[in-house]
Design an enzyme around this catalytic site. Structure first.
Site, PDB file in Angstrom:
ATOM      1  N   LYS A  48      -3.646  -1.953 -43.106  1.00 58.33           N
ATOM      2  CA  LYS A  48      -2.991  -2.145 -44.404  1.00 58.33           C
ATOM      3  C   LYS A  48      -1.486  -2.328 -44.204  1.00 58.33           C
ATOM      4  O   LYS A  48      -0.858  -3.181 -44.850  1.00 58.33           O
ATOM      5  CB  LYS A  48      -3.306  -0.962 -45.335  1.00 58.33           C
ATOM      6  N   GLN A  92      -5.419   7.212 -48.938  1.00 60.28           N
ATOM      7  CA  GLN A  92      -6.618   6.846 -48.177  1.00 60.28           C
ATOM      8  C   GLN A  92      -7.675   7.937 -48.309  1.00 60.28           C
ATOM      9  O   GLN A  92      -7.379   9.122 -48.138  1.00 60.28           O
ATOM     10  CB  GLN A  92      -6.230   6.618 -46.699  1.00 60.28           C
ATOM     11  N   ASP A 115      -5.734   0.736 -55.858  1.00 60.72           N
ATOM     12  CA  ASP A 115      -7.148   0.810 -55.486  1.00 60.72           C
ATOM     13  C   ASP A 115      -8.059   0.626 -56.708  1.00 60.72           C
ATOM     14  O   ASP A 115      -9.265   0.429 -56.551  1.00 60.72           O
ATOM     15  CB  ASP A 115      -7.467   2.189 -54.883  1.00 60.72           C
TER      16      ASP A 115
HETATM   17  N1  GUN Z   1     -11.614   4.679 -48.005  1.00 57.67           N
HETATM   18  C1  GUN Z   1     -12.560   3.732 -47.786  1.00 57.67           C
HETATM   19  N2  GUN Z   1     -12.273   2.622 -48.487  1.00 57.67           N
HETATM   20  C2  GUN Z   1     -11.124   2.861 -49.143  1.00 57.67           C
HETATM   21  C3  GUN Z   1     -10.320   2.088 -50.023  1.00 57.67           C
HETATM   22  O1  GUN Z   1     -10.602   0.936 -50.364  1.00 57.67           O
HETATM   23  N3  GUN Z   1      -9.207   2.696 -50.483  1.00 57.67           N
HETATM   24  C4  GUN Z   1      -8.867   3.962 -50.149  1.00 57.67           C
HETATM   25  N4  GUN Z   1      -7.760   4.491 -50.672  1.00 57.67           N
HETATM   26  N5  GUN Z   1      -9.591   4.713 -49.344  1.00 57.67           N
HETATM   27  C5  GUN Z   1     -10.709   4.160 -48.852  1.00 57.67           C
END
Ligand code: GUN
Length: 277
Positions: A48, A92, A115
């Site tokens: 990211k 996350q 998200d």
């Molecule tokens: N953990 C697994 N997929 C994601 C996601 O798309 N966003 C976040 N914040 N955590 C995750």
């Protein structure tokens, strides 16, 4: 059978975001919060950050120790909510067990919730009025669109009912007039239901879960799984070698849905900036 190239499609999305940011001279910040030592989360967060760099978005990383308390994390979220340099906030998941994930998500300002996990944004997804598209399902939609397939009227089967993928995935397909079925661990005759699918999306989290007998000839198969097989190699939910010959289109793992999730996050961060301006 054609393999859908998630890497190439995600690059096109990121280039679009990058060019728009450059053209308009936008200053955009994304806060990325990671708590603890989960190896997979570490890899995702690094990817990211790399994507931010590519697009011209400033990433602010907050790596907190495993023993961080819920109170401490809520405090950080409050700080980021009030920081005008931060347009998007991503915490996350998963979080360590002493922290209530939903409580953290609900504390993030819906305007910075890139998200789209906050109840306000989930509600908007239900009624088809998006501020932010949920990243992984939105990425899957881009991959399906890339095949030129009309979703309207098609049988769409989603395996998995998580808040992050399965449920919002079903909504996006429904909004494009798919006939949508959600399967889960209690579904009876799973293989039979899956065999109805013109478009089959698997978000289960088990290597080799989707086998050739579950797939209709000519189906589009999208694999959201991110698993490790016995040799520790990254693989999806789909038995690729067995299933691929039956498909019209299929996504690989890696190089399918994964890069799309990150590209859609970049798009959401740009949206966040626009929402706040
Ligand atoms: N953990 C697994 N997929 C994601 C996601 O798309 N966003 C976040 N914040 N955590 C995750």
């Amino acid at each position: 059978m054609q393999i859908i190239d998630g890497k190439a499609i995600s690059l096109a999305v990121k280039e679009r975001v990058r060019d728009e940011i450059a053209k308009d001279g936008l200053k955009i910040g994304l806060a990325v919060v990671i708590v603890g030592n989960d190896q997979a989360s570490r890899v995702y967060v690094n990817n990211k950050k790399k994507a931010c760099e590519f697009c011209g978005i400033t990433s602010y990383e907050y790596a907190l120790p495993e023993e961080t308390t819920e109170e401490q994390l809520l405090e950080l979220v409050d700080t980021l909510n009030g920081d005008s340099n931060v347009n998007g906030i991503l915490v996350q998941l998963p979080l360590p067990k002493q922290i209530n994930e939903q409580k953290i998500i609900e504390r993030i300002s819906p305007m910075k919730d890139v998200d789209a996990f906050h109840a306000v944004n989930v509600g908007k997804i239900m009624i088809g009025e998006y501020s932010f598209l949920p990243c992984t399902p939105a990425g899957v939609m881009e991959l399906i669109h890339s095949t030129g397939t009309e979703i309207s009227g098609k049988e769409c089967v989603v395996i998995g009912r998580s808040n992050i993928v399965g449920k919002p995935m079903a909504m996006l397909l429904l909004h494009e007039n798919g006939t949508v079925t959600i399967c889960h661990s209690r579904t009876k005759n799973l293989a039979e239901v899956c065999r109805r699918a013109d478009i089959l999306v698997s978000a289960v989290g088990k290597a080799g879960f989707v086998t050739a007998d579950m797939v209709k000839d000519g189906a589009i198969v999208i694999d959201v799984g991110m698993n490790r097989n016995a040799e520790g190699k990254l693989c999806g939910d789909v038995d690729f070698d067995g299933v691929a010959p039956k498909c019209s289109y299929i996504t690989p793992v890696p190089g399918g849905v994964g890069p799309m999730t990150i590209a859609m996050l970049m798009e959401n961060t740009l949206r966040a900036k626009k929402l706040q301006s």
